[in-house]
Motif scaffolding. Structure first.
Motif, PDB file in Angstrom:
ATOM      1  N   VAL A 126      43.574  54.116  40.308  1.00 48.63           N
ATOM      2  CA  VAL A 126      43.183  53.082  39.359  1.00 48.63           C
ATOM      3  C   VAL A 126      44.064  53.116  38.121  1.00 48.63           C
ATOM      4  CG1 VAL A 126      40.781  52.914  40.122  1.00 48.63           C
ATOM      5  CG2 VAL A 126      41.395  54.553  38.347  1.00 48.63           C
ATOM      6  N   GLU A 127      45.230  53.717  38.206  1.00 56.04           N
ATOM      7  CA  GLU A 127      46.120  53.814  37.056  1.00 56.04           C
ATOM      8  C   GLU A 127      46.435  52.426  36.524  1.00 56.04           C
ATOM      9  OE1 GLU A 127      49.548  56.123  38.050  1.00 56.04           O
ATOM     10  OE2 GLU A 127      48.330  57.666  38.986  1.00 56.04           O
ATOM     11  N   GLY A 128      46.442  52.301  35.214  1.00 59.29           N
ATOM     12  CA  GLY A 128      46.788  51.033  34.592  1.00 59.29           C
ATOM     13  C   GLY A 128      45.645  50.046  34.501  1.00 59.29           C
ATOM     14  N   HIS A 129      44.447  50.451  34.903  1.00 58.73           N
ATOM     15  CA  HIS A 129      43.288  49.575  34.836  1.00 58.73           C
ATOM     16  C   HIS A 129      42.221  50.217  33.971  1.00 58.73           C
ATOM     17  CE1 HIS A 129      44.862  46.926  37.925  1.00 58.73           C
ATOM     18  NE2 HIS A 129      45.218  48.007  38.576  1.00 58.73           N
ATOM     19  N   GLY A 130      41.559  49.408  33.175  1.00 54.56           N
ATOM     20  CA  GLY A 130      40.492  49.900  32.323  1.00 54.56           C
ATOM     21  C   GLY A 130      39.198  50.078  33.089  1.00 54.56           C
ATOM     22  N   LEU A 131      38.284  50.796  32.505  1.00 52.55           N
ATOM     23  CA  LEU A 131      36.989  51.075  33.127  1.00 52.55           C
ATOM     24  C   LEU A 131      36.262  49.796  33.515  1.00 52.55           C
ATOM     25  CD1 LEU A 131      34.695  52.960  33.968  1.00 52.55           C
ATOM     26  CD2 LEU A 131      33.912  52.915  31.592  1.00 52.55           C
ATOM     27  N   PHE A 132      36.243  48.807  32.620  1.00 50.72           N
ATOM     28  CA  PHE A 132      35.509  47.579  32.920  1.00 50.72           C
ATOM     29  C   PHE A 132      36.154  46.803  34.063  1.00 50.72           C
ATOM     30  CE2 PHE A 132      34.119  48.521  28.563  1.00 50.72           C
ATOM     31  CZ  PHE A 132      32.766  48.632  28.815  1.00 50.72           C
ATOM     32  N   GLU A 133      37.485  46.846  34.174  1.00 51.62           N
ATOM     33  CA  GLU A 133      38.161  46.190  35.303  1.00 51.62           C
ATOM     34  C   GLU A 133      37.782  46.856  36.620  1.00 51.62           C
ATOM     35  OE1 GLU A 133      42.401  44.667  33.674  1.00 51.62           O
ATOM     36  OE2 GLU A 133      42.030  46.814  33.539  1.00 51.62           O
ATOM     37  N   VAL A 134      37.715  48.172  36.606  1.00 49.53           N
ATOM     38  CA  VAL A 134      37.342  48.909  37.819  1.00 49.53           C
ATOM     39  C   VAL A 134      35.891  48.600  38.200  1.00 49.53           C
ATOM     40  CG1 VAL A 134      36.973  51.214  38.795  1.00 49.53           C
ATOM     41  CG2 VAL A 134      39.029  50.738  37.443  1.00 49.53           C
ATOM     42  N   LEU A 135      34.994  48.621  37.236  1.00 49.61           N
ATOM     43  CA  LEU A 135      33.586  48.323  37.522  1.00 49.61           C
ATOM     44  C   LEU A 135      33.408  46.888  38.004  1.00 49.61           C
ATOM     45  CD1 LEU A 135      31.849  50.171  34.553  1.00 49.61           C
ATOM     46  CD2 LEU A 135      31.995  50.895  36.948  1.00 49.61           C
ATOM     47  N   GLU A 136      34.159  45.954  37.432  1.00 51.42           N
ATOM     48  CA  GLU A 136      34.099  44.559  37.881  1.00 51.42           C
ATOM     49  C   GLU A 136      34.577  44.430  39.323  1.00 51.42           C
ATOM     50  OE1 GLU A 136      37.001  41.313  36.615  1.00 51.42           O
ATOM     51  OE2 GLU A 136      35.242  40.932  35.342  1.00 51.42           O
ATOM     52  N   ALA A 137      35.656  45.126  39.656  1.00 52.26           N
ATOM     53  CA  ALA A 137      36.174  45.095  41.032  1.00 52.26           C
ATOM     54  C   ALA A 137      35.165  45.697  42.008  1.00 52.26           C
ATOM     55  CB  ALA A 137      37.501  45.834  41.116  1.00 52.26           C
ATOM     56  N   LEU A 138      34.510  46.790  41.615  1.00 52.83           N
ATOM     57  CA  LEU A 138      33.482  47.396  42.462  1.00 52.83           C
ATOM     58  C   LEU A 138      32.333  46.411  42.702  1.00 52.83           C
ATOM     59  CD1 LEU A 138      33.300  51.019  41.043  1.00 52.83           C
ATOM     60  CD2 LEU A 138      33.770  50.399  43.409  1.00 52.83           C
ATOM     61  N   ALA A 139      31.865  45.777  41.638  1.00 51.01           N
ATOM     62  CA  ALA A 139      30.742  44.850  41.757  1.00 51.01           C
ATOM     63  C   ALA A 139      31.100  43.643  42.624  1.00 51.01           C
ATOM     64  CB  ALA A 139      30.302  44.387  40.371  1.00 51.01           C
ATOM     65  N   ALA A 140      32.359  43.216  42.572  1.00 48.49           N
ATOM     66  CA  ALA A 140      32.788  42.043  43.338  1.00 48.49           C
ATOM     67  C   ALA A 140      33.219  42.396  44.759  1.00 48.49           C
ATOM     68  CB  ALA A 140      33.938  41.357  42.612  1.00 48.49           C
ATOM     69  N   GLY A 141      33.272  43.692  45.093  1.00 49.00           N
ATOM     70  CA  GLY A 141      33.672  44.099  46.435  1.00 49.00           C
ATOM     71  C   GLY A 141      35.171  44.059  46.659  1.00 49.00           C
ATOM     72  N   ARG A 142      35.960  44.081  45.580  1.00 49.24           N
ATOM     73  CA  ARG A 142      37.418  44.036  45.706  1.00 49.24           C
ATOM     74  C   ARG A 142      38.016  45.437  45.677  1.00 49.24           C
ATOM     75  NH1 ARG A 142      36.714  40.458  41.358  1.00 49.24           N
ATOM     76  NH2 ARG A 142      37.902  41.903  40.081  1.00 49.24           N
ATOM     77  N   VAL A 143      37.438  46.322  46.427  1.00 49.43           N
ATOM     78  CA  VAL A 143      37.916  47.705  46.477  1.00 49.43           C
ATOM     79  C   VAL A 143      37.897  48.202  47.913  1.00 49.43           C
ATOM     80  CG1 VAL A 143      37.135  48.287  44.146  1.00 49.43           C
ATOM     81  CG2 VAL A 143      35.613  48.631  46.065  1.00 49.43           C
ATOM     82  N   ALA A 144      38.717  49.193  48.169  1.00 51.33           N
ATOM     83  CA  ALA A 144      38.687  49.910  49.436  1.00 51.33           C
ATOM     84  C   ALA A 144      38.501  51.376  49.074  1.00 51.33           C
ATOM     85  CB  ALA A 144      39.987  49.701  50.219  1.00 51.33           C
ATOM     86  N   ILE A 145      37.406  51.956  49.482  1.00 50.04           N
ATOM     87  CA  ILE A 145      37.079  53.344  49.136  1.00 50.04           C
ATOM     88  C   ILE A 145      37.273  54.200  50.380  1.00 50.04           C
ATOM     89  CG2 ILE A 145      35.302  54.912  48.294  1.00 50.04           C
ATOM     90  CD1 ILE A 145      34.006  52.392  46.969  1.00 50.04           C
ATOM     91  N   SER A 146      38.165  55.185  50.272  1.00 50.79           N
ATOM     92  CA  SER A 146      38.476  56.051  51.402  1.00 50.79           C
ATOM     93  C   SER A 146      38.343  57.507  50.973  1.00 50.79           C
ATOM     94  CB  SER A 146      39.904  55.767  51.885  1.00 50.79           C
ATOM     95  OG  SER A 146      40.214  56.560  53.004  1.00 50.79           O
ATOM     96  N   ALA A 147      38.057  58.367  51.929  1.00 50.42           N
ATOM     97  CA  ALA A 147      37.911  59.792  51.620  1.00 50.42           C
ATOM     98  C   ALA A 147      39.234  60.435  51.232  1.00 50.42           C
ATOM     99  CB  ALA A 147      37.302  60.529  52.810  1.00 50.42           C
ATOM    100  N   THR A 148      40.344  59.873  51.700  1.00 44.39           N
ATOM    101  CA  THR A 148      41.673  60.419  51.390  1.00 44.39           C
ATOM    102  C   THR A 148      42.630  59.265  51.086  1.00 44.39           C
ATOM    103  OG1 THR A 148      42.465  60.353  53.675  1.00 44.39           O
ATOM    104  CG2 THR A 148      41.304  62.363  52.981  1.00 44.39           C
ATOM    105  N   PRO A 149      43.739  59.548  50.403  1.00 44.59           N
ATOM    106  CA  PRO A 149      44.686  58.475  50.071  1.00 44.59           C
ATOM    107  C   PRO A 149      45.301  57.787  51.292  1.00 44.59           C
ATOM    108  CG  PRO A 149      45.154  60.430  48.777  1.00 44.59           C
ATOM    109  CD  PRO A 149      44.104  60.814  49.777  1.00 44.59           C
TER     110      PRO A 149
END
Length: 88
Positions: A5-28
């Protein structure tokens, strides 16, 4: 845990999570579930199981799988049952 999430603020990350615009994986470099439009794209998850929001289990048998996406949490688990990816 790893987070890209480098270069993104906390609120941008939380907004992306709420909107489903993320891919969460156990490893890179691990499998991911991505939402694209009304579709789910499951990438590099051959041998894993897809758990739907209704708790249905679907084996993943290819490195790329595209399915219609409903609302809710989708999970990928390894053969032992450990969660390896999430899609909110």
């Amino acid at each position: 845990p790893y987070s890209q999430v480098e270069g993104h603020g906390l609120f941008e990350v939380l907004e992306a999570l709420a909107a489903g615009r993320v891919a969460i994986s156990a490893t890179p470099t691990g499998p991911v579930i991505m939402r694209y439009g009304g579709q789910l794209m499951i990438v590099d998850a051959s041998g894993a199981n897809l758990i739907t929001p209704e708790a249905s289990i679907r084996p993943v048998r290819s490195s790329l799988l595209t399915l219609p996406a409903g609302s809710g949490l989708y999970r990928l688990t390894d053969p032992a049952g450990a969660i390896i990816a999430l899609s909110p």
